[in-house]
Write an enzyme that holds these catalytic residues in place. Structure first.
Site, PDB file in Angstrom:
ATOM      1  N   HIS A   1       0.822  -1.214   0.000  1.00 49.14           N
ATOM      2  CA  HIS A   1       0.000   0.000   0.000  1.00 49.14           C
ATOM      3  C   HIS A   1       0.851   1.257   0.000  1.00 49.14           C
ATOM      4  CE1 HIS A   1      -3.152  -2.788   0.932  1.00 49.14           C
ATOM      5  NE2 HIS A   1      -2.634  -3.097   2.098  1.00 49.14           N
TER       6      HIS A   1
ATOM      7  N   HIS B   1      -6.839  -4.648  -1.298  1.00 45.78           N
ATOM      8  CA  HIS B   1      -6.077  -5.896  -1.280  1.00 45.78           C
ATOM      9  C   HIS B   1      -6.345  -6.744  -2.502  1.00 45.78           C
ATOM     10  CE1 HIS B   1      -6.476  -4.651   2.953  1.00 45.78           C
ATOM     11  NE2 HIS B   1      -5.231  -5.015   3.014  1.00 45.78           N
TER      12      HIS B   1
END
Ligand SMILES: Nc1ncnc2c1ncn2[C@@H]1O[C@H](COP(=O)(O)OP(=O)(O)O)[C@@H](O)[C@H]1O
Ligand SMILES: Nc1ncnc2c1ncn2[C@@H]1O[C@H](COP(=O)(O)OP(=O)(O)O)[C@@H](O)[C@H]1O
Ligand SMILES: [Mg+2]
Ligand SMILES: [Mg+2]
Ligand SMILES: [Mg+2]
Ligand SMILES: [Mg+2]
Lengths: 212, 331, 331, 212
Positions: free
Chosen positions: C56, C219
Site C-alpha cells: 500500500h 487488497h
C-alpha cells in the site's frame, strides 16, 4: 496556358487535405506508434480541423492571407514537431505568394519557399527519414514540370508521384532527425509518418489545383 | 483502453481543471493551458518557464511554485505545447529580470520554444534564455542526429535552477547553472509495459509477458532493445552501467529513481536498494536521493534512473525550500 | 507477472532496504520490519503506531516522521504484521505518554494488534489505546459481520492524529480525536484492473477489457459489483453517491482522491475535477484536498474517494507541519 | 486401548501438514483469490516452513512444549487472519495438553480447547464461512467417537470426514466474517480457504496420529 490559383482553389485543397487526414488519422498514428509517440494522426487532424473552422467562419479573402492564416493556425493548434513544420510551410508559402491569385510559376515558387522553411526550421537533410524526403522530391518534380511548361494539374500529378516515391523510400532509412532517431537502427523498416502525411498534402493539391 | 477519463480529446483540459481546483495556490490559465505560481510575476526574479507534452504528471505543472517553476505549459498528451502558450507563460512570469525557458531535447519542443522565443523577442522586450536538457544515455549523442532526449535530469534541474532564481540571481547566472546541471546529469529508462495515448486508444507498442524494453523515453516510444524480463538487481545494472560508462561520477551524487506511472512505490524502493548497492560498490556516494513517480509516461510500468554529479552549491540549492504540488520541503 | 522485484519472497525486505537508504532521517528495524522516526521515542509525546500488510506504499512506512506516525509495522504483502512487530514498535516509540495503535478494520489486523496489545499489557507498563478505522461504504455495516474495511480515511486520520500527538496532547484525547476522525470519514473505491500478489504470481481477479469493479478494497479483493467501464464523470458519481447517502456532509470537507498504484496522476486530477463538480452541485464546500497515490494496492489501476467532514480543529491539525516521505508540508 | 500421542507423533503430524500445505499452496491461494486477497497459501506455507525449521533445529521435548512452540511460531511468522487463529489453536491445545503424552481423551480435549480458542479470537459462528465450519464439525466428530470408545485413528478418520463435509458446506455460504464478508452475496459459490486448510490439518492428523 496557366490557370490562376485563387482562394477558392486553396480552400478546396485545404478542405480536401483535412478530409483525407481525418480519414487516415488512425493510420498516421499507427505509423507514429511504430517509431514515435503515436500522435501524428491526432496532431494533424486537430490542426486541420482548426484550419477548416477558420475556412468556415472567417476565411481570409486573398491567397496569401489564407495561406498565412493556415500556417498560423497550425502553429497555434498542433504543437509537436509537425505543428511548427507544417505551420512554417504555409507561412513561407504565404510570404512567397505575393498579391492576388497565383500562376503556375508562383505556385511552384511558393511550395519551394515552404520547403525551404521546413528545412530551415527542422534542419533535416535528405535521407534523414522525415517529411523532407517526400516534400523535397515533390518540390523538385513540380519545379521541373512547371519549368518545362506543363499544365499545373500535370505538374502536381508529377509532384504527387514523386512524393509517393520519396515517402516509400523512407521505409529502409535509419532516422537521423525527429523522434524516430532515438530508435537508431530499429527505426529502419517503417514508413515515416510525416512523409506520409505530406504526401497526402501533395496528393490533395494534385486533386484540387490547376483544374479549370 | 481503460482510463479514468472522459472524452480522450478533453484529457488535458479536464486534468488542468482538477489541478486548479486541488491547488488554489496556483493560477491556471485554461485558455492557454499554462499553470502559474499564484504570485507570478515575482518582481525582480528571473522567471522560470518549462513545459512539454502532457502525460508526464506531476511534471511540469506539479513543479510550479515557490523555489521551482513560475509557469508550466501543458501540451496535448505527448505533444509539445504551441508557441502561444510559451509566449503567454513568458509574459505572465516576467518580473523584469528575464525568463529562462527549460526545454527538453525533442524536435517538437525545440522548435515550438524557438518560435516562442522569436515571437517574444519580436513583440516584447523580455529577455529570454534557453536551456536544453539532453541527458538520456539510451540515445547516441551525435551532431548528425536530434541528439539525446531530455528525461530525468529535467526534474532535478527545475528544482535546482528554481532555487537559484528564488535567490535573486541574474538570468545569465541562472542559465549557466542550468547548463551545468544538464551537463552533470545522465539518465536511462526501461519499461515493463507500454502506455496508451488516449487519442490513439491502443498501446503504442506490444510487449510479450516475458519481455521488457530497455532504453525507453517518456513518450511510449519503443526503446533501444527488447530483452527478457529480469530481476530488479539486473535491471538496475542495465540502467546504471551505461550511465557510468558515459560520464565520470565521483563522490556525492543525487540519485533519482523515477516511476513511469504504472509502477508502484514498493517496486521503486526495491530498485533504489539495488541502485544504491551498485553505487556503493562503485565507490560513488549518494548525497541526496529522490524516489517516486515524478516524470511519468501515462500508465507505463517501468522506471528510470538519473544520476546527477553534485557539488556543495548544487546540494545547497537542492535542499533549499520548495513548495509545489509535486515536490515540497523546507517551508 | 511483470514486476521490478527480485525474489517474490524478498519484496518487503528489499523495499524496506530501499526505504532505509533513501530516507536516512528514518530508522528501519529490518529484523522486526518496523520503520521508526529517527528521533523515536519522543519524550512526553504519545507514540503513534500504525501498520498493516505491505503493498500500500507510501502507507504506512512513508507516513513516519514528525507530525504523523512514530512507527509503522510492515507485514507481508496484503498480510497483517505479526504481534512481535507491534510490540517492538510500541516499545520503541513509548516516550512515557502511552501509545496509540491505528488499526484498519480487517480481521487479521484486528487480531494481531489485539494480541500485541495483550502482550504489551502483560509484559510492560506501556499504556496502549487503539482506534479501528472502518470507513469503506462499499461494505455493509453490521454487527453480525466483520464490519467495514478501513481505507482512505486512514491516511487523513494518521495525519490529523499525528499532529495532535505532536502538540503534546494526552493519550485519551488523542484516542478520542482518532475515533472522531474515523466517524467523520467515508470512502469508496473502484478498480480498472486487478493487481498481482508477488507470491501468488497471477492477477487476483480477471476483468474484461470493458469492465471495472466498483466497491473494491485495497487488497485486490473483488468489489461489490462489476459494471461496464464508464467515463470519469460517471465513475465519480458511482463513488460519491454511496458516500453522500451514508453520512451527512456539510460545509467544509477534506476531499481525498487516492490512486490505487497503477493509475497516473493525470487521471486522478480528471477524477478530482468531477468529484469537485459533484460536491459543488451538492452544496458541499471542499476545505482541503489531497490527490495522489497514497494508499495503493500494488499496481492496481483505479482510485478511491474519501470525504472527511472537517471542522476548525481538524483543519488546523491537517495544516500543521508534517515531515514524512509521503506527506510533507509546513516545515 | 488408547495409543499415547507423544512428541514424535505430533512432529509427524506437523511435518505432514507442512508438506501438504506446501504442495497445495497455490490451490489455497487461488481459493483466497476468489473471495479474499490471494495470500492464504503463502501465509500457511511460510508459517509451517517456520514450524518445520523449529522441529529441525530445536524441537521442544514434550508434547505441550511442542504445541506451544508451534503456536508461538505461527503467531510470529504468519500474520493476517490465519496467523492468530492457527497460532491460538495450537497455543490453546498446548494449554490443555497437560504434562507428558496424550491419551485419546486428552487429544480430543486439546483439540476442543484449540477450537474454543479460535472462536474466542475470531468470534466466528457456525455458518459464517470460516475455518470454524470445518474445525467445529471435526471436533464434534472426534469427541463423539472418542466418547464412544473408538480408537483414535478411527476417531480422527471420522473427524477428517466431518471436516471435509464442513468444508464443502462452506461453498454456498455467504461469508459473515473475515475478508470474504466484504463481498457480500458474491462470496457464495466459493469454498472457504481457511476451512480448506484446516481440513488438511485434520486429515494430516488422521494420517499420522493414533497409529501404533
Ligand atoms: N527535424 C525535422 N525536420 C523535418 N521533419 C521532421 C523533423 N522532425 C520530425 N519531423 C517529421 O515530423 C513527424 C512527426 O510528427 P509528430 O508525430 O506530429 O510530432 P512529434 O514527433 O513531436 O510527436 C515525423 O514523422 C517527421 O516526418
Ligand atoms: N473471524 C474469523 N474466525 C475464524 N476464521 C476466520 C476468521 N476470519 C478469517 N478466518 C479464516 O481465515 C481465512 C483467511 O486466512 P488468510 O487468507 O491467511 O488471512 P487474511 O484474510 O488476513 O488474508 C479465511 O478463509 C477464514 O477461514
Ligand atoms: Mg509523434
Ligand atoms: Mg508527439
Ligand atoms: Mg491477507
Ligand atoms: Mg488472505
Amino acid at each position: 496556358m496557366s490557370v490562376a490559383v485563387g482562394t477558392d482553389d486553396l480552400t478546396a485543397w485545404l478542405r480536401r487535405f483535412a478530409e483525407v487526414v481525418h480519414e487516415r488519422r488512425d493510420e498516421l498514428t499507427a505509423l507514429d506508434a511504430a517509431i514515435g509517440d503515436a500522435d501524428h494522426g491526432s496532431n494533424m487532424d486537430r490542426g486541420m480541423a482548426a484550419v477548416v473552422a477558420v475556412l468556415d467562419d472567417a476565411p481570409p479573402a486573398d491567397p496569401a492571407g489564407l495561406l498565412k492564416k493556415t500556417g498560423a493556425t497550425l502553429v497555434s493548434k498542433v504543437g509537436g514537431a509537425s505543428g511548427p513544420l507544417y505551420g512554417t510551410f504555409f507561412l513561407r508559402m504565404a510570404g512567397a505568394a505575393g498579391d492576388g491569385d497565383l500562376d503556375d510559376a508562383a505556385v511552384a515558387r511558393a511550395v519551394r519557399a515552404g520547403l525551404e522553411g521546413v528545412v530551415a526550421r527542422g534542419k533535416a537533410e535528405p535521407g534523414d527519414k522525415t517529411m523532407v524526403d517526400a516534400l523535397g522530391p515533390a518540390c523538385d518534380a513540380l519545379d521541373a514540370a512547371v519549368g518545362a511548361g506543363k499544365p499545373l494539374a500535370d505538374a502536381l500529378a508529377a509532384a504527387a508521384e514523386a512524393a509517393v516515391q520519396g515517402r516509400d523510400a523512407t521505409v529502409p532509412m535509419v532516422a537521423r532527425k525527429g523522434r524516430a532517431s532515438y530508435l537508431g537502427e530499429r527505426s529502419a523498416g517503417h514508413m515515416d509518418p510525416g512523409a506520409t502525411s505530406v504526401t497526402l498534402l501533395v496528393e490533395a493539391a494534385a486533386a484540387t489545383l490547376g483544374r479549370p | 483502453m481503460k482510463k479514468l477519463i472522459n472524452d480522450p480529446a478533453d484529457v488535458v483540459s479536464d486534468a488542468l481543471r482538477g489541478m486548479a481546483l486541488a491547488h488554489p495556490e496556483l493560477r491556471v490559465d485554461h485558455e492557454n493551458r499554462v499553470v502559474f505560481r499564484g504570485d507570478a510575476p515575482v518582481r525582480g526574479k528571473v522567471g522560470i518557464v518549462s513545459g512539454g507534452g502532457s502525460g508526464h504528471e506531476p511534471m511540469h505543472g506539479g513543479f510550479v511554485g515557490r523555489g521551482m517553476l513560475d509557469a508550466a505549459c501543458a501540451g496535448e498528451v505527448f505533444t509539445s505545447p504551441v508557441p502561444d502558450q510559451m509566449q503567454a507563460a513568458t509574459a505572465g512570469v516576467d518580473g523584469g529580470a528575464g525568463v529562462l525557458h527549460i526545454v527538453k531535447n525533442y524536435t517538437g519542443d525545440i522548435m515550438n520554444f524557438e518560435m516562442a522565443a522569436e515571437l517574444v523577442a519580436a513583440e516584447s522586450g523580455i529577455e529570454v534564455a534557453t536551456v536544453v536538457v539532453d541527458d538520456d544515455v539510451a540515445v547516441t549523442d551525435s551532431l548528425y542526429t536530434a541528439g539525446r532526449r531530455g528525461v530525468g535530469t529535467t526534474v532535478l534541474l527545475e528544482k535546482i535552477v528554481g532555487a537559484a532564481a528564488e535567490e535573486g540571481r541574474p538570468l545569465a547566472e541562472v542559465a549557466d547553472l542550468a547548463k551545468r546541471v544538464d551537463d552533470a546529469g545522465r539518465s536511462m529508462g526501461m519499461a515493463l509495459t507500454s502506455c496508451t495515448v488516449p487519442a490513439a486508444g491502443t498501446p503504442t507498442f506490444e510487449l510479450a509477458d516475458d519481455e521488457m524494453e530497455i532504453g525507453i523515453g517518456i513518450h511510449g516510444e519503443p526503446g533501444r532493445r527488447r530483452v527478457k524480463v529480469a530481476p530488479a538487481r539486473e535491471v538496475a545494472e542495465m540502467l546504471i552501467e551505461p550511465i557510468l560508462s558515459d560520464r565520470m561520477f565521483t563522490d556525492g551524487v543525487i540519485c533519482f529513481v523515477n516511476g513511469m506511472g504504472g509502477t508502484p512505490l514498493i517496486e521503486l524502493y526495491v530498485v533504489y536498494a539495488e541502485v544504491a548497492a551498485i553505487l556503493e560498490r562503485s565507490g560513488i556516494r549518494i548525497a541526496r536521493s529522490l524516489v517516486g513517480p515524478y516524470m511519468t509516461s501515462l500508465e507505463m510500468a517501468g522506471c528510470s534512473v538519473t544520476l546527477l554529479q553534485a557539488d556543495d552549491e548544487l546540494l545547497r540549492l537542492w535542499d533549499a525550500p520548495v513548495v509545489t504540488p509535486g515536490l515540497r520541503w523546507g517551508a
